[in-house]
Design a protein around this motif. Structure first.
Motif, PDB file in Angstrom:
ATOM      1  N   UNK A   1       0.735  -1.169   0.052  1.00  0.00           N
ATOM      2  CA  UNK A   1       0.011   0.087  -0.074  1.00  0.00           C
ATOM      3  C   UNK A   1       1.011   1.296   0.069  1.00  0.00           C
ATOM      4  N   UNK A   2       2.095   1.353  -0.149  1.00  0.00           N
ATOM      5  CA  UNK A   2       2.994   2.357  -0.231  1.00  0.00           C
ATOM      6  C   UNK A   2       3.749   2.467   1.091  1.00  0.00           C
ATOM      7  N   UNK A   3       3.049   2.035   2.321  1.00  0.00           N
ATOM      8  CA  UNK A   3       3.818   2.440   3.370  1.00  0.00           C
ATOM      9  C   UNK A   3       5.151   1.830   3.707  1.00  0.00           C
ATOM     10  N   UNK A   4       6.172   2.816   4.040  1.00  0.00           N
ATOM     11  CA  UNK A   4       7.464   2.182   4.358  1.00  0.00           C
ATOM     12  C   UNK A   4       7.694   1.755   6.061  1.00  0.00           C
ATOM     13  N   UNK A   5       8.253   0.513   6.195  1.00  0.00           N
ATOM     14  CA  UNK A   5       8.499   0.253   7.515  1.00  0.00           C
ATOM     15  C   UNK A   5      10.332   0.167   7.896  1.00  0.00           C
ATOM     16  N   UNK A   6      10.432   0.707   9.041  1.00  0.00           N
ATOM     17  CA  UNK A   6      12.013   0.870   9.375  1.00  0.00           C
ATOM     18  C   UNK A   6      11.986   0.060  11.025  1.00  0.00           C
ATOM     19  N   UNK A   7      12.950  -0.799  11.002  1.00  0.00           N
ATOM     20  CA  UNK A   7      13.337  -1.238  12.234  1.00  0.00           C
ATOM     21  C   UNK A   7      14.743  -0.891  12.464  1.00  0.00           C
ATOM     22  N   UNK A   8      14.944  -0.134  13.715  1.00  0.00           N
ATOM     23  CA  UNK A   8      16.270   0.557  13.888  1.00  0.00           C
ATOM     24  C   UNK A   8      16.782   0.253  15.243  1.00  0.00           C
ATOM     25  N   UNK A   9      18.085   0.609  15.268  1.00  0.00           N
ATOM     26  CA  UNK A   9      18.825  -0.051  16.631  1.00  0.00           C
ATOM     27  C   UNK A   9      18.570   0.763  17.941  1.00  0.00           C
ATOM     28  N   UNK A  10      17.692   1.862  17.705  1.00  0.00           N
ATOM     29  CA  UNK A  10      17.490   2.698  19.001  1.00  0.00           C
ATOM     30  C   UNK A  10      16.900   1.810  20.115  1.00  0.00           C
ATOM     31  N   UNK A  11      17.223   2.059  21.447  1.00  0.00           N
ATOM     32  CA  UNK A  11      17.032   1.379  22.535  1.00  0.00           C
ATOM     33  C   UNK A  11      15.355   1.827  22.931  1.00  0.00           C
ATOM     34  N   UNK A  12      14.804   0.705  23.784  1.00  0.00           N
ATOM     35  CA  UNK A  12      13.567   0.850  24.078  1.00  0.00           C
ATOM     36  C   UNK A  12      12.516   0.277  23.238  1.00  0.00           C
ATOM     37  N   UNK A  13      11.435   0.150  23.716  1.00  0.00           N
ATOM     38  CA  UNK A  13      10.348  -0.391  22.664  1.00  0.00           C
ATOM     39  C   UNK A  13       9.284   0.690  22.276  1.00  0.00           C
ATOM     40  N   UNK A  14       9.691   1.318  21.403  1.00  0.00           N
ATOM     41  CA  UNK A  14       8.666   2.540  20.828  1.00  0.00           C
ATOM     42  C   UNK A  14       8.238   2.281  19.503  1.00  0.00           C
ATOM     43  N   UNK A  15       7.025   2.864  19.270  1.00  0.00           N
ATOM     44  CA  UNK A  15       6.623   2.515  17.864  1.00  0.00           C
ATOM     45  C   UNK A  15       6.243   4.315  17.368  1.00  0.00           C
ATOM     46  N   UNK A  16       6.576   4.737  16.012  1.00  0.00           N
ATOM     47  CA  UNK A  16       6.213   5.866  15.458  1.00  0.00           C
ATOM     48  C   UNK A  16       5.256   5.838  14.118  1.00  0.00           C
ATOM     49  N   UNK A  17       4.289   6.319  14.071  1.00  0.00           N
ATOM     50  CA  UNK A  17       3.443   6.107  12.939  1.00  0.00           C
ATOM     51  C   UNK A  17       3.478   7.452  12.308  1.00  0.00           C
ATOM     52  N   UNK A  18       4.027   7.714  11.122  1.00  0.00           N
ATOM     53  CA  UNK A  18       4.219   8.999  10.324  1.00  0.00           C
ATOM     54  C   UNK A  18       3.244   9.000   9.359  1.00  0.00           C
ATOM     55  N   UNK A  19       2.589  10.164   9.162  1.00  0.00           N
ATOM     56  CA  UNK A  19       1.492  10.636   8.091  1.00  0.00           C
ATOM     57  C   UNK A  19       1.850  11.832   7.382  1.00  0.00           C
ATOM     58  N   UNK A  20       1.230  12.098   6.370  1.00  0.00           N
ATOM     59  CA  UNK A  20       1.413  13.406   5.718  1.00  0.00           C
ATOM     60  C   UNK A  20       0.971  14.712   6.660  1.00  0.00           C
ATOM     61  N   UNK A  21      -0.233  14.370   7.476  1.00  0.00           N
ATOM     62  CA  UNK A  21      -0.840  15.586   8.268  1.00  0.00           C
ATOM     63  C   UNK A  21      -0.538  15.200   9.876  1.00  0.00           C
TER      64      UNK A  21
END
Length: 351
Positions: free
Chosen positions: A232-252
């Motif tokens: 559907x065009x969404x891009x996903x990234x898993x990165x080495x930053x510590x903790x368990x946090x999730x960010x959902x980014x949109x145009x608005x």
């Protein structure tokens, strides 16, 4: 009055029965407890824990006594044959999940709640999907965040268009183990991306050449980085930053959890400059994801609807992680899904 479903547990270890003791005194314990499958099955108003099993007799007997369960077994097959449970919780090491799921689905069990990781190869995952589909079994995956209100509200806001066009999901979970840890992150990435099909993945893992034995990796490697392109065009990234946090980014706008889901920040684009201004995140209740996962199976059995974490989505999130490993094995190339290498096996020898 709603039906109560006879529930049995396979595996009386940490996630099966005792993890509540570890987290009870943690600052955010209220968002998890009841945590183990046994504790959740006892707490859930839709289930009765009627039997437990473990290959170690003393474990099975101890958990039978702890949760006041009528009977215990050392052979899960015998338990299913004799007790005929409606729902089975599978909370063993991952190498046994596929055979247990297949046996349960083919021997009259109507609902399965399977702990993560799902299994150790895509061949095993395919066998699980085939058995569940063939027998019409309801299935939920033990990635509890999918059943927790704060994450469900994030998905609801995204689906309602409050963030505009969803562009990316970022998972910060550290360089965590692929199957033991990142299966939580991969499922949440998939969930927040709308449970979309996956076009391809790329990944980098941490392992040694000696850890490989032909098409088998004998460790559960850390994932240093992973990239996902959803259909559907969404891009996903898993990165080495510590903790368990999730960010959902949109145009608005953006949503981001903090402190492992204790809070969620909501920022909305405003004015011609699209500066992100903080908005109140809606109030949500604090509920156990494990209890909600069981409750969802019960409601699916009541109505015939699909569950929130069905086996097809469990396979998809598992394949994302397996794809990161395959990408690294092949030198960092894109791996298109479904993977061709269904026999790639990942697991520690004692699994």
């Amino acid at each position: 009055m709603a039906n109560r479903y006879r529930t049995a547990l396979i595996g009386c270890g940490r996630m099966g029965a005792t993890i509540d003791d570890e987290v009870r005194d943690h600052p955010n314990s209220q968002i998890w407890i009841p945590y183990s499958h046994a504790a959740a099955a006892v707490a859930c108003e839709r289930t009765d824990l009627v039997a437990v099993s473990d290959v170690v007799a003393e474990k099975a007997e101890s958990i039978r006594d702890r949760y006041d369960v009528p009977v215990c077994y050392t052979d899960y097959r015998e338990m299913i044959d004799k007790e005929k449970p409606d729902i089975v919780c599978i909370a063993t090491r991952p190498a046994t999940h596929s055979e247990m799921t297949v046996f349960a689905a083919e021997n009259g069990v109507n609902g399965i709640y399977c702990e993560k990781p799902l299994c150790c190869s895509m061949e095993e995952a395919d066998a699980m999907v085939a058995a569940v589909e063939r027998n019409g079994t309801k299935f939920n995956y033990g990635t509890q965040r999918r059943y927790i209100p704060v994450y469900q509200k994030m998905r609801e806001l995204a689906d309602a268009g409050d963030l505009g066009t969803v562009q990316a999901v970022i998972v910060q979970q550290g360089v965590t183990s692929a199957l033991w840890g990142l299966t939580h992150g991969s499922d949440m990435m998939l969930y927040l991306a709308g449970d979309a099909e996956i076009d391809f993945v790329q990944g980098t893992i941490v392992c040694e050449d000696a850890d490989w034995e032909d098409n088998r990796l004998n460790v559960d490697p850390g994932v240093a980085a992973g990239f996902v392109r959803f259909h559907n065009g969404v891009l996903g990234y898993t990165v080495g930053g510590s903790g368990t946090e999730f960010e959902l980014c949109g145009s608005e706008g953006k949503l981001r959890t903090y402190d492992n889901g204790m809070t969620c920040q909501f920022r909305k684009a405003c004015g011609v400059s699209h500066v992100l201004e903080e908005r109140p995140f809606p109030d949500v209740s604090i509920e156990s994801g494990t209890v909600n996962g069981l409750r969802d199976i019960a409601e699916a059995l009541d109505t015939g609807r699909e569950t929130l974490g069905p086996v097809q989505l469990a396979r998809r999130s598992q394949e994302m992680v397996m794809g990161f490993i395959e990408s690294h094995r092949l030198g960092g190339v894109r791996v298109r899904l479904p993977m061709k290498n269904r026999g790639l096996y990942v697991g520690r020898p004692w699994w």
